[in-house]
Design an enzyme around this catalytic site. Structure first.
Site, PDB file in Angstrom:
ATOM      1  N   ASP A   1      44.589  41.748  50.534  1.00  0.00           N
ATOM      2  CA  ASP A   1      43.885  41.786  49.256  1.00  0.00           C
ATOM      3  C   ASP A   1      43.084  43.076  49.151  1.00  0.00           C
ATOM      4  O   ASP A   1      41.970  43.178  49.653  1.00  0.00           O
ATOM      5  CB  ASP A   1      42.956  40.560  49.193  1.00  0.00           C
ATOM      6  CG  ASP A   1      42.206  40.463  47.883  1.00  0.00           C
ATOM      7  OD1 ASP A   1      42.547  41.208  46.952  1.00  0.00           O
ATOM      8  OD2 ASP A   1      41.287  39.633  47.785  1.00  0.00           O
TER       9      ASP A   1
ATOM     10  N   GLY B   1      50.278  46.357  40.282  1.00  0.00           N
ATOM     11  CA  GLY B   1      49.283  46.225  39.221  1.00  0.00           C
ATOM     12  C   GLY B   1      47.996  46.941  39.576  1.00  0.00           C
ATOM     13  O   GLY B   1      47.245  46.471  40.425  1.00  0.00           O
TER      14      GLY B   1
ATOM     15  N   CYS C   1      39.663  43.096  34.689  1.00  0.00           N
ATOM     16  CA  CYS C   1      39.610  44.366  35.434  1.00  0.00           C
ATOM     17  C   CYS C   1      38.979  45.466  34.594  1.00  0.00           C
ATOM     18  O   CYS C   1      39.261  45.592  33.404  1.00  0.00           O
ATOM     19  CB  CYS C   1      41.018  44.868  35.757  1.00  0.00           C
ATOM     20  SG  CYS C   1      41.970  43.718  36.692  1.00  0.00           S
TER      21      CYS C   1
ATOM     22  N   GLY D   1      48.864  40.705  37.201  1.00  0.00           N
ATOM     23  CA  GLY D   1      47.825  41.041  36.230  1.00  0.00           C
ATOM     24  C   GLY D   1      48.376  41.401  34.862  1.00  0.00           C
ATOM     25  O   GLY D   1      49.464  41.948  34.720  1.00  0.00           O
ATOM     26  N   GLY D   2      47.594  41.035  33.848  1.00  0.00           N
ATOM     27  CA  GLY D   2      47.921  41.429  32.484  1.00  0.00           C
ATOM     28  C   GLY D   2      48.843  40.485  31.732  1.00  0.00           C
ATOM     29  O   GLY D   2      49.176  40.744  30.578  1.00  0.00           O
TER      30      GLY D   2
ATOM     31  N   GLY E   1      46.005  35.271  36.934  1.00  0.00           N
ATOM     32  CA  GLY E   1      44.641  34.810  37.142  1.00  0.00           C
ATOM     33  C   GLY E   1      44.115  34.120  35.902  1.00  0.00           C
ATOM     34  O   GLY E   1      43.973  32.900  35.856  1.00  0.00           O
TER      35      GLY E   1
ATOM     36  N   TYR F   1      35.642  32.765  34.606  1.00  0.00           N
ATOM     37  CA  TYR F   1      36.655  33.591  35.272  1.00  0.00           C
ATOM     38  C   TYR F   1      36.004  34.916  35.614  1.00  0.00           C
ATOM     39  O   TYR F   1      35.342  35.522  34.767  1.00  0.00           O
ATOM     40  CB  TYR F   1      37.833  33.810  34.314  1.00  0.00           C
ATOM     41  CG  TYR F   1      38.942  34.679  34.902  1.00  0.00           C
ATOM     42  CD1 TYR F   1      39.554  34.329  36.094  1.00  0.00           C
ATOM     43  CD2 TYR F   1      39.370  35.836  34.257  1.00  0.00           C
ATOM     44  CE1 TYR F   1      40.575  35.112  36.627  1.00  0.00           C
ATOM     45  CE2 TYR F   1      40.393  36.618  34.778  1.00  0.00           C
ATOM     46  CZ  TYR F   1      40.984  36.243  35.968  1.00  0.00           C
ATOM     47  OH  TYR F   1      41.986  37.017  36.506  1.00  0.00           O
TER      48      TYR F   1
ATOM     49  N   GLY G   1      36.314  38.805  37.834  1.00  0.00           N
ATOM     50  CA  GLY G   1      37.050  39.780  38.629  1.00  0.00           C
ATOM     51  C   GLY G   1      36.517  39.783  40.051  1.00  0.00           C
ATOM     52  O   GLY G   1      35.320  39.570  40.269  1.00  0.00           O
TER      53      GLY G   1
END
Ligand code: XMP
Length: 471
Positions: free
Chosen positions: A246, A295, A302, A335-336, A357, A381, A383
Site C-alpha cells: 500500500d 491509479g 484524492c 480509483g475514479g 473505494g 469516507y 482518503g
C-alpha cells in the site's frame, strides 16, 4: 512541445460491436486478480479504513470478488480479521472459536457477543475437546461464577464427526439430529474443525463465491512499504491469499526494494503499485509483481494531483500499463470509478479487475455508522492520506502529527446505499450488458480491446439524462 493527451473515463465511450449473446445473463465475468488468483467477478474493495474490514471482505468474496483489508490497525487486529474471513464460510471452519474450561459465564457471554457466535467449543489444558456451550445452555443462567465446564454439553452427549466427513454426510447428521453445529474431532480428542448448518446453507446459496483451495473465502491484506516483516508473517499465519503493498508512488526505489524483499522471503502473491506508466509496469513486472495496481490520483477522496501536480488520467494510465503488462500479469484499475460504465471502460482499456473505494463506502458492510444529515443518510469516507487519517494514526501511535507532510486526500460523506450484495448485483448487470455491447460473451476476451471513441463535452452532456426533470 507535442504533449501526449491523457484521457479519463468521461472522455471516452466504447464503440458498440455486433452482439453475440442471447441473454446478458450468459456473459461470463471470470477474471484474474493476480497471476495465480482467479475471481468470479472483477470487483475488489479498496484497502481503506472506511471501506474494507471483515464484513466487506466476506461479502465481496461471497459474491465472487475480493476485499483487501486495510493496514491502519495493529498487526494482531488485522490478522484476526483475516482469520475471521477464513472462518466465516468454508465448509469446515478450521480454527473455530474455543474457550478454556474455567472460563466464567460473564466472559463467555462477552466472547459470544464480540464474535457474534451462538456456540463455543470448550477445551482442556491439552487442547482436547470437553464439550460445547451454546446460547441454550446460558440464556437462563444467572450465576456469573459458573464455568464453561459446568455449563457445557459434555462430549459424551455430543454428536460429532471425524475428519474426512463429506458435505452430504455432515448435512444428514445435522438434519437428522436437528443440531446447528457439528464439531470434527481427531482420534486423539483434539479439535480438527467445525461444520455448521448455516455454512452449509450459505455454500448452497452462493455458488459464485471466490474460494481458496480449502473452500474458504479469498481475502487480501495491505501492508506498508516499510517495517512489513512482522505484519506479513502474522498475515501468512492467518493464511491470507494476497498482499497489497500500500503505497501512493509505486514506481519508486523504496517500493521496488520492498517488492524484491517480499518476493524473495515469502511465498505469497503480491500486488504492487500504484503506478500510471509503461516504464513503471515494466520495472515492477521485472521484480516479480503478481499484479499491478494502476491509479495515481483518480480516486474520489484524492488530492494528489492538486497537491503534487502529478498523475495520469485513468484511461490513458490503464492503456499505457497494459502495453507492458498484457498477457503477462493482471491489472487492477484503482480509483475514479463512478458507475458500472466506468468499470467496463477500465476493462476495455486493459484492466482485469477494478478496485473501488467510494462506490462501496456507503454500504452496510463498510466500517462506520450511518450518519443522518438534512433528512438524508450518509456514511463517512476518507482518503488514506487525509489529515484526519494522519491524526488518527498519530493518536494510535502516541506521537504528534508530522507538520512536514501535506495531506493528499480529503474526508467526506458518501450516500448510504444499503447492502453491498444488492449494489454488486446492480453493478454486475451493467458490466454484463457492457460486455455484450462490446460484441462478446466473456470478460476475458474484451480486456484491452480498446474499441474507444473519444467524446467532446457535448458527447458527455448527451450521455447523461437531459432535457427532462428527473423524478
Ligand atoms: P475511489 O475513487 O474508488 O478511489 O474512491 C479509491 C482509491 O483512492 C486511492 N486513495 C487515495 N489517493 N490520496 C490519494 O491520492 C488519498 O488520501 C487516498 N486514499 C485512497 C486508493 O488507491 C484507493 O484504492
Amino acid at each position: 512541445m507535442d504533449f501526449k493527451t491523457g484521457l479519463s473515463y468521461d472522455d471516452v465511450l466504447i464503440i458498440p460491436k455486433k452482439g453475440i449473446v442471447n441473454s446478458r445473463r450468459e456473459v461470463d465475468l471470470k477474471t484474474n486478480l493476480t497471476r495465480k488468483i482467479k475471481l468470479n467477478i472483477p470487483l475488489v474493495s479498496a484497502n481503506m479504513d472506511t471501506v474494507t474490514e471483515t464484513k466487506m471482505a466476506i461479502e465481496l468474496a461471497r459474491n465472487g470478488g475480493i476485499g483487501i483489508i486495510h493496514q491502519f490497525m495493529p498487526i494482531e487486529e488485522q490478522k484476526a480479521m483475516i482469520e475471521e474471513v477464513k472462518r466465516s464460510q468454508g465448509l469446515i471452519i478450521e480454527n473455530p472459536l474455543t474457550i478454556k474450561k474455567n472460563c466464567k459465564l460473564k466472559d463467555l457471554k462477552e466472547k459470544m457477543e464480540e464474535f457474534q457466535k451462538a456456540g463455543l467449543i470448550v477445551l482442556d489444558e491439552n487442547k482436547k475437546v470437553l464439550g460445547i456451550v451454546t446460547m441454550r445452555d446460558i440464556t437462563l443462567e444467572e450465576d456469573e461464577e459458573k464455568t464453561a465446564e459446568e455449563l457445557m454439553t459434555p462430549l459424551k452427549d455430543l454428536i460429532y464427526a471425524k475428519p474426512g466427513i463429506t458435505t452430504e454426510e455432515a448435512k444428514e447428521i445435522l438434519k437428522k439430529n436437528k443440531i446447528e453445529k457439528l464439531p470434527i474431532i481427531r482420534e486423539d480428542g483434539t479439535l480438527f474443525g467445525l461444520i455448521t448448518s448455516k455454512d452449509i446453507k450459505i455454500h448452497e446459496n452462493i455458488s459464485n463465491a471466490a474460494l481458496d483451495k480449502k473452500g474458504r473465502l479469498l481475502v487480501g491484506a495491505a501492508v506498508g512499504v516499510k517495517n512489513y516483516h512482522e505484519r506479513i508473517k502474522a498475515l501468512l499465519e492467518a493464511e491470507v491469499d494476497v498482499i497489497v503493498i500500500d503505497v501512493a508512488h509505486g514506481h519508486s526505489v523504496y517500493t521496488i526494494n520492498a517488492l524484491k524483499d517480499i518476493k524473495k522471503n515469502y511465498d505469497i502473491e503480491v500486488i504492487a503499485g500504484n503506478i500510471a506508466t509503461k516504464e513503471a509496469a515494466e520495472e515492477l513486472i521485472s521484480y516479480g509483481a503478481d499484479a499491478l495496481k494502476v491509479g495515481i490520483g483518480p480516486g474520489a477522496a484524492c488530492t494528489t494531483r492538486i497537491v503534487t501536480g502529478a498523475g495520469v488520467p485513468q484511461i490513458t494510465a490503464i492503456m499505457d500499463v497494459y502495453e507492458a503488462a498484457k498477457k503477462q500479469i493482471p491489472i487492477i484499475a484503482d480509483g475514479g470509478i463512478k458507475n458500472s460504465g466506468d468499470i467496463v471502460k477500465a476493462i476495455i482499456a486493459g484492466a482485469n479487475t477494478v478496485m473501488m473505494g467510494s462506490m462501496f463506502a456507503g454500504t452496510d458492510e463498510a466500517p462506520g455508522k450511518i450518519i443522518h444529515k438534512n433528512g438524508r443518510l450518509f456514511k463517512m469516507y476518507r482518503g488514506s492520506s487525509s489529515s484526519s487519517m494522519a491524526e488518527a494514526r498519530a493518536q494510535r501511535q502516541g506521537i504528534k502529527v508530522r507538520k512536514d507532510i501535506s495531506a493528499e486526500g480529503v474526508t467526506g460523506y458518501v450516500p448510504y446505499k444499503g447492502k453491498v450484495s444488492e449494489l454488486i448485483n446492480q453493478i454486475l448487470g451493467g458490466i454484463r450488458s457492457g460486455i455484450s455491447y462490446s460484441g462478446n460473451n466473456n470478460l476475458q476476451s474484451v480486456i484491452g480491446q480498446q474499441n474507444f471513441i473519444r467524446m467532446t463535452f457535448s458527447g458527455l452532456k448527451e450521455s447523461k439524462p437531459h432535457d427532462i426533470y428527473e423524478l
